[in-house]
Structure formats: structure tokens, C-alpha cells
Design a protein around this motif. Sequence first.
Motif, PDB file in Angstrom:
ATOM      1  N   LEU A 117      46.662  44.565  38.107  1.00  0.00           N
ATOM      2  CA  LEU A 117      47.771  44.308  37.462  1.00  0.00           C
ATOM      3  C   LEU A 117      48.138  42.694  37.701  1.00  0.00           C
ATOM      4  N   CYS A 118      47.399  41.718  38.407  1.00  0.00           N
ATOM      5  CA  CYS A 118      48.378  40.018  38.199  1.00  0.00           C
ATOM      6  C   CYS A 118      46.989  39.640  37.785  1.00  0.00           C
ATOM      7  N   ALA A 119      46.219  40.588  37.062  1.00  0.00           N
ATOM      8  CA  ALA A 119      44.629  39.500  35.898  1.00  0.00           C
ATOM      9  C   ALA A 119      45.732  39.103  35.185  1.00  0.00           C
ATOM     10  N   SER A 120      44.463  38.188  33.974  1.00  0.00           N
ATOM     11  CA  SER A 120      45.537  37.528  33.054  1.00  0.00           C
ATOM     12  C   SER A 120      45.276  38.406  31.587  1.00  0.00           C
ATOM     13  N   ASP A 121      46.238  37.905  30.804  1.00  0.00           N
ATOM     14  CA  ASP A 121      46.661  38.868  29.262  1.00  0.00           C
ATOM     15  C   ASP A 121      44.650  38.592  28.931  1.00  0.00           C
ATOM     16  N   GLN A 122      44.180  37.304  29.393  1.00  0.00           N
ATOM     17  CA  GLN A 122      43.045  37.267  28.671  1.00  0.00           C
ATOM     18  C   GLN A 122      41.621  38.297  29.152  1.00  0.00           C
ATOM     19  N   ARG A 123      42.167  38.432  30.637  1.00  0.00           N
ATOM     20  CA  ARG A 123      40.696  39.110  31.273  1.00  0.00           C
ATOM     21  C   ARG A 123      41.593  40.740  30.698  1.00  0.00           C
ATOM     22  N   SER A 133      39.294  42.058  27.339  1.00  0.00           N
ATOM     23  CA  SER A 133      38.588  41.888  26.947  1.00  0.00           C
ATOM     24  C   SER A 133      37.934  43.223  27.572  1.00  0.00           C
ATOM     25  N   VAL A 134      38.622  44.490  27.708  1.00  0.00           N
ATOM     26  CA  VAL A 134      38.391  45.535  28.265  1.00  0.00           C
ATOM     27  C   VAL A 134      38.523  46.234  26.499  1.00  0.00           C
ATOM     28  N   SER A 135      37.330  47.362  26.240  1.00  0.00           N
ATOM     29  CA  SER A 135      37.537  47.722  24.928  1.00  0.00           C
ATOM     30  C   SER A 135      39.039  49.423  24.968  1.00  0.00           C
ATOM     31  N   HIS A 136      39.625  49.397  24.136  1.00  0.00           N
ATOM     32  CA  HIS A 136      40.643  50.025  23.918  1.00  0.00           C
ATOM     33  C   HIS A 136      41.791  49.397  24.385  1.00  0.00           C
ATOM     34  N   MET A 137      41.687  47.712  24.899  1.00  0.00           N
ATOM     35  CA  MET A 137      43.570  47.527  25.537  1.00  0.00           C
ATOM     36  C   MET A 137      43.931  46.398  24.302  1.00  0.00           C
ATOM     37  N   ALA A 173      49.251  54.310  25.965  1.00  0.00           N
ATOM     38  CA  ALA A 173      48.592  54.393  25.355  1.00  0.00           C
ATOM     39  C   ALA A 173      47.758  56.047  25.223  1.00  0.00           C
ATOM     40  N   PRO A 174      48.564  56.947  24.539  1.00  0.00           N
ATOM     41  CA  PRO A 174      48.148  58.411  25.097  1.00  0.00           C
ATOM     42  C   PRO A 174      46.602  58.751  24.505  1.00  0.00           C
ATOM     43  N   ASN A 175      46.297  57.793  23.255  1.00  0.00           N
ATOM     44  CA  ASN A 175      44.611  58.213  22.639  1.00  0.00           C
ATOM     45  C   ASN A 175      43.827  57.410  23.003  1.00  0.00           C
ATOM     46  N   ALA A 176      44.093  56.550  24.244  1.00  0.00           N
ATOM     47  CA  ALA A 176      42.837  55.700  25.317  1.00  0.00           C
ATOM     48  C   ALA A 176      42.536  56.390  26.185  1.00  0.00           C
ATOM     49  N   PRO A 177      41.105  55.754  25.909  1.00  0.00           N
ATOM     50  CA  PRO A 177      39.784  57.300  26.448  1.00  0.00           C
ATOM     51  C   PRO A 177      40.605  55.961  28.433  1.00  0.00           C
ATOM     52  N   SER A 178      41.983  56.721  28.795  1.00  0.00           N
ATOM     53  CA  SER A 178      42.120  55.507  29.706  1.00  0.00           C
ATOM     54  C   SER A 178      41.369  56.052  31.329  1.00  0.00           C
ATOM     55  N   ALA A 179      41.010  57.304  31.485  1.00  0.00           N
ATOM     56  CA  ALA A 179      39.832  57.362  32.740  1.00  0.00           C
ATOM     57  C   ALA A 179      38.616  56.193  32.422  1.00  0.00           C
ATOM     58  N   ARG A 180      38.055  55.899  31.607  1.00  0.00           N
ATOM     59  CA  ARG A 180      37.305  55.001  31.204  1.00  0.00           C
ATOM     60  C   ARG A 180      37.384  53.374  31.216  1.00  0.00           C
ATOM     61  N   MET A 181      38.694  53.041  31.028  1.00  0.00           N
ATOM     62  CA  MET A 181      39.084  52.508  30.414  1.00  0.00           C
ATOM     63  C   MET A 181      40.156  51.643  32.138  1.00  0.00           C
ATOM     64  N   ALA A 182      40.198  52.815  33.312  1.00  0.00           N
ATOM     65  CA  ALA A 182      40.433  52.332  34.580  1.00  0.00           C
ATOM     66  C   ALA A 182      39.558  51.939  35.475  1.00  0.00           C
ATOM     67  N   ALA A 183      38.564  52.655  35.490  1.00  0.00           N
ATOM     68  CA  ALA A 183      37.066  52.757  36.032  1.00  0.00           C
ATOM     69  C   ALA A 183      36.642  51.706  35.804  1.00  0.00           C
ATOM     70  N   THR A 184      35.932  51.203  33.934  1.00  0.00           N
ATOM     71  CA  THR A 184      36.622  49.696  33.958  1.00  0.00           C
ATOM     72  C   THR A 184      37.218  48.558  34.771  1.00  0.00           C
ATOM     73  N   LEU A 185      38.181  48.583  34.367  1.00  0.00           N
ATOM     74  CA  LEU A 185      39.012  47.676  34.824  1.00  0.00           C
ATOM     75  C   LEU A 185      39.297  47.479  36.492  1.00  0.00           C
ATOM     76  N   LEU A 186      38.673  48.768  36.877  1.00  0.00           N
ATOM     77  CA  LEU A 186      38.065  48.929  38.552  1.00  0.00           C
ATOM     78  C   LEU A 186      37.569  48.385  39.101  1.00  0.00           C
ATOM     79  N   ARG A 187      35.929  48.335  38.651  1.00  0.00           N
ATOM     80  CA  ARG A 187      34.551  47.705  38.509  1.00  0.00           C
ATOM     81  C   ARG A 187      35.085  46.365  38.611  1.00  0.00           C
ATOM     82  N   GLN A 188      35.825  45.877  36.812  1.00  0.00           N
ATOM     83  CA  GLN A 188      35.924  44.486  37.252  1.00  0.00           C
ATOM     84  C   GLN A 188      36.681  43.647  37.822  1.00  0.00           C
ATOM     85  N   HIS A 189      37.687  44.485  39.239  1.00  0.00           N
ATOM     86  CA  HIS A 189      39.019  43.473  39.365  1.00  0.00           C
ATOM     87  C   HIS A 189      38.821  43.698  41.465  1.00  0.00           C
TER      88      HIS A 189
END
Length: 226
Positions: A63-69, A72-76, A40-56
Motif C-alpha cells: 500500500l505504501c509502494a510507489s506508483d512506478q513499482r 511494474s506488475v502485470s495487469h496493474m 479490476a474484476p477481470n484481472a488475475p487478482s490472486a496472481r497479482m497479490a502473490a507477486t506484490l507480496l513477494r516483491q514488497h
Amino acid sequence: MTKPELTLAHSRTAPLPKLRRVAVDAAQHDLLARLLAAAAPNAPSARMAATLLRQHGSLARVLCASDQRLKSVSHMTEDTIAHLRLTQAVAETITRKQLDDRPILGSWQTVMEYCRATMAHRDVEEVRVFYLDRKNHLIADEQHSRGTVDHAPFYPREVIKRALEMSASALVVVHNHPSGDPTPSTGDIALTRQLGEASKMMGLTLHDHIIITPSGEVSFRAEGLI
């Protein structure tokens, strides 16, 4: 049994693990951000990556997280999730390919790497069974069951039945502990002994039962539990 590289840092002085952990986190953030941007080139990828790594906690857990989780991240989006699933599948396939045409017992490090890639970071328990031929080559690697955060059903009779269906001669059972503690429970021990006894009766060999986590693993064989 070979331990994952992370445990090696524990024997060093205190500052080194901290520095190493920061470097790994930065590298994982950069890689995850690139994966997200590719999907998703237009998504805030750096912010999303930081959120995902904080969560998981790690890229592997993301990569192993469920679709539901993940959703829950904005722009996913569904496309982004599909891209992450494809990345995980490629990594698993590459590791799995190394097990083909090689005796499992002579490739134990590769087996552990494969199990870490496919199971160690799951947020629910899974049981997998490696079915082997007389030369300990892999016939099949199958998921036996998938459960909850602290339990997965295990049916020794079904494992034996499946082994006989594919003319297997030996078995290796692997399951994960999402808690991070690889210590076998009393239930784990009892069911493993039940499977071992049933295997002997049917002329099969239970080589081992491995409990795997991101930080280490326990071999029932090495612990004298088989």
C-alpha cells in the motif's frame, strides 16, 4: 516504549514464529487479492497479490509502494492503484482520528500505531512533525520532508518557524528508516540536539524524536539523546 506485536514472537520457541508468519502471509494475500478484484474484476487478482507480496514483503508495504513499482506488475492499472491508495488513506484516517482531542503524551500507543501505518513501510525516508498545544493536544501533523532510501532533509529552523506560525507549544518529530534498523545516525543525533536547543530558545518543548521501522522504533528521549 511499546514494541510492535511482531517482536513478541521472538521470545517464543522457534517453530511458532514460522507458523504465525505463514498464517499472516495467507491472510494478507487473501485480503490483497480481494482489494485487487474489487478494483479490476477481470484481472488475475490472486496472481497479482502473490507477486506484490513477494516483491514488497507485506500488505502494508504494498500500500505504501510507489506508483512506478506498482505499475511494474502485470495487469496493474491506474484505477487499481487509485483503489489501493484509497484503502491506505482510509486506514490512515481511521488511525489519525483517534489522536484528535486527546493528549498525545497520554496516547503514545495510538501515536505509534499511526506512525507505523503512515510511515514505517515507506521505501524512502520521510520526516513528520506533530505540533502540539499547551495541553499536548495535536494542532497539526505535517510532513516536513521526503527524501531517498537513506536520507531525508531536515531543517530545524523551518520546524521552529512553522511551530510559531501555528502557536504550538511542543513538538514530536518522527522519521522512518527504510533499512529496517531504527538505530539513530550521528546526523540524526546532531540535528535533534540542534532542534532541541533552538526549541528551548523559542520557548518550545521538544518532547521526543522517534525513528520508526516495521519491526520497532527508537525514542531519543528514552535513549537519553534529548
